[in-house]
Design an enzyme around this catalytic site. Structure first.
Site, mmCIF file in Angstrom:
data_model
loop_
_atom_site.group_PDB
_atom_site.id
_atom_site.type_symbol
_atom_site.label_atom_id
_atom_site.label_comp_id
_atom_site.label_asym_id
_atom_site.label_seq_id
_atom_site.Cartn_x
_atom_site.Cartn_y
_atom_site.Cartn_z
ATOM 1 C CE1 TYR A 76 -2.760 -3.217 1.196
ATOM 2 C CE2 TYR A 76 -4.052 -1.594 2.413
ATOM 3 C CZ TYR A 76 -3.892 -2.875 1.906
ATOM 4 O OH TYR A 76 -4.873 -3.789 2.127
ATOM 5 C CG ASP A 92 -10.369 -9.239 12.471
ATOM 6 O OD1 ASP A 92 -10.796 -9.928 11.506
ATOM 7 O OD2 ASP A 92 -10.820 -9.339 13.619
ATOM 8 C CD GLN A 99 -3.826 -9.936 1.741
ATOM 9 O OE1 GLN A 99 -4.050 -8.760 2.002
ATOM 10 N NE2 GLN A 99 -4.676 -10.663 1.060
ATOM 11 C CB ILE A 126 -19.795 -14.028 3.858
ATOM 12 C CG1 ILE A 126 -19.769 -13.492 2.416
ATOM 13 C CG2 ILE A 126 -19.777 -12.879 4.824
ATOM 14 C CD1 ILE A 126 -21.043 -12.787 2.034
ATOM 15 C CG ASP A 206 5.910 -37.379 -28.968
ATOM 16 O OD1 ASP A 206 4.880 -36.929 -29.508
ATOM 17 O OD2 ASP A 206 6.756 -36.659 -28.400
HETATM 18 C C1 SPV Z 1 5.911 -32.946 -25.162
HETATM 19 O O1 SPV Z 1 5.710 -32.915 -23.943
HETATM 20 O O2 SPV Z 1 5.365 -33.742 -25.911
HETATM 21 C C2 SPV Z 1 6.826 -31.981 -25.767
HETATM 22 C C3 SPV Z 1 7.923 -31.434 -24.987
HETATM 23 O O3 SPV Z 1 6.678 -31.702 -26.929
HETATM 24 S S1 SPV Z 1 9.294 -32.406 -25.305
HETATM 25 O O4 SPV Z 1 8.974 -33.788 -24.978
HETATM 26 O O5 SPV Z 1 10.385 -31.903 -24.487
HETATM 27 O O6 SPV Z 1 9.636 -32.297 -26.721
HETATM 28 MG MG MG Z 2 5.417 -32.968 -27.962
#
Ligand code: SPV
Ligand code: MG
Length: 434
Positions: A76, A92, A99, A126, A206
């Site tokens: 503040y 209070d 905080q 509340i 992947d």
């Molecule tokens: C994922 O989590 O699929 C990513 C990040 O693309 S990495 O695996 O680091 O490429």
């Molecule tokens: Mg990825």
């Protein structure tokens, strides 16, 4: 002359507790409300749903309030020194919360001109937090969830995102919290839908083999039980013509941001680096994809974040920086810079060189390899979003494998019990089971 009274508020949800404080304050004199800006709210980890002007309009129309001014920080001090009020009025409750430090500073500051702090008994039945908890239980709308990520990025020094690959890991991102030594309560701000962990949990590599429809099914399961915003890993985004549809589907679902990486051909996970054949897209093609995505987008809030693979593919710092600025020119709302080195030096160099030219575009990092850097350190560097990209799945798999092997070894489950959650706890883990 009437006395000057200062009340500091976030005023996201005005309720009887606020009215009581303002009534008491107006009995003492003319009330100025120091309304916390989004940045100040971020310091308190309390991000309002309404923006500053919406909150201001409500307060200005209350008869107890004379003036509303911005309070730019959680402290503040600055406003008090400008205004020199005779009184500061507050509930209070801040005596027992984190905080407290701001309270002590108010008392100290007021001494300079003989001002007084008046503390009104806190309305225990509340309060905002309780109302917000109740609202969270009811869920969140698609657009409120989507818009939340931008708000968080604007408000907080750094946004912390946790990987989720199913509803249960979503619940962890939603509910996990920790109390730090200074009393601050820390939580995650949002979720990451990882191509790596969503594919892995489906038993697939992947390589963009799990299609968008399947990925969206996972997200819908997660969204059924959570309220936090999500960033979606869209791999390369596919062909520009397909990316258009992905953007629309993600927006419709309520995802806040999509990250696409500047690779082309058969995508492999970045953490392989150059150990496998991977090709980076041309700047021209990738900019085209960003532009197509941006023009497909319907809402203002959705973000398209461009992920740069130059450091992963050893194309150099200069290439990474050139690409970053080109992608931003093409309309990207943020940059993700990736690295697979343990040493964070190249990430730090990228962020500092980027920030020399661009102080505002959000930067995202995924510190799977450079995991010694803390979120506070990333914030100081100029990073806005930190994604813990795969840890929930990596934590779950070894636990499951260990128990499976223990059962095989002992031809019974007795020996595996210490590594398992008690049945009573799993039965009660999800509310509403009984
Ligand atoms: C994922 O989590 O699929 C990513 C990040 O693309 S990495 O695996 O680091 O490429
Ligand atoms: Mg990825």
């Amino acid at each position: 002359m009437s006395k000057k009274v200062y009340v500091s508020l976030i005023a996201d949800l005005i309720h009887a507790g606020h009215i009581n404080i303002l009534k008491e304050a107006s009995k003492l004199g003319e009330v100025t409300v120091g309304l916390l800006t989004l940045k100040a709210c971020g310091e308190l980890n309390d991000i309002p749903y309404l923006d500053y002007n919406q909150r201001k309009e409500v307060l200005e129309n209350l008869s107890m309030v004379s003036t509303v001014i911005p309070q730019e920080t959680a402290s503040y001090k600055e406003n008090l020194e400008t205004l020199k009020p005779d009184f500061v009025v507050h509930g209070d409750d801040w005596l027992t919360t984190n905080q407290r430090k701001y309270r002590d500073e108010v008392v100290e500051t007021l001494k300079a001109w003989g001002g007084e702090l008046m503390e009104i008994p806190y309305s225990h039945n509340i309060n905002d937090l309780h109302i917000k908890e109740q609202m969270t239980k009811l869920g969140i709308t698609t657009s409120a969830r989507m818009g939340r990520l931008r708000k968080l990025i604007n408000a907080k020094p750094v946004v912390k995102i946790l990987e989720t690959h199913n509803a249960l890991s979503g619940l962890i991102a939603e509910n996990a919290s920790e109390i730090l030594e200074d009393g601050t309560v820390v939580t995650f701000d949002g979720m990451w839908s990882s191509s790596l962990t969503d594919s892995t949990s489906k038993g697939k590599p992947d390589i963009e083999a799990v299609d968008t429809t399947a990925r969206l099914m996972t997200i819908n399961e997660i969204f059924e039980v959570t309220t936090k915003p999500m960033i979606y890993d869209a791999d390369t985004g596919g062909k520009a013509e397909h990316f258009e549809f992905t953007v629309r589907s993600l927006e419709r679902t309520g995802v806040s941001a999509v990250i696409i990486e500047d690779k082309t051909g058969l995508k492999k996970n970045s953490l392989f680096g150059n150990d496998v054949a991977q090709t980076q897209d041309s700047i021209e093609n990738f900019c085209h994809k960003i532009k197509v995505g941006k023009s497909a987008q319907i809402s203002k809030e959705f973000m398209i974040i461009a992920r740069i693979e130059s450091l992963i593919l050893e194309a150099g710092m200069e290439d990474a920086l050139n690409r970053a600025f080109a992608y931003i020119d093409a309309g990207a709302d943020g940059i993700m810079i990736h690295s697979r080195l343990k040493d964070p030096t190249e990430i730090k160099e990228f962020v500092s060189k980027f920030r020399e030219k661009d102080s505002s575009t959000p930067i995202v990092v995924v510190p799977t390899s450079f995991n010694s850097v803390t979120t506070d350190e990333f914030a100081k560097m100029g990073v806005n979003v930190v994604i813990y990209a795969n840890h929930m799945l990596r934590a779950a798999y070894p636990g499951m494998m260990k128990v499976a092997k223990t059962i095989l070894k002992h031809k019974r489950s007795l020996e595996a019990e210490p590594d398992c959650m008690p049945i009573k706890e799993i039965l009660e883990l999800i509310p509403g089971t009984k």
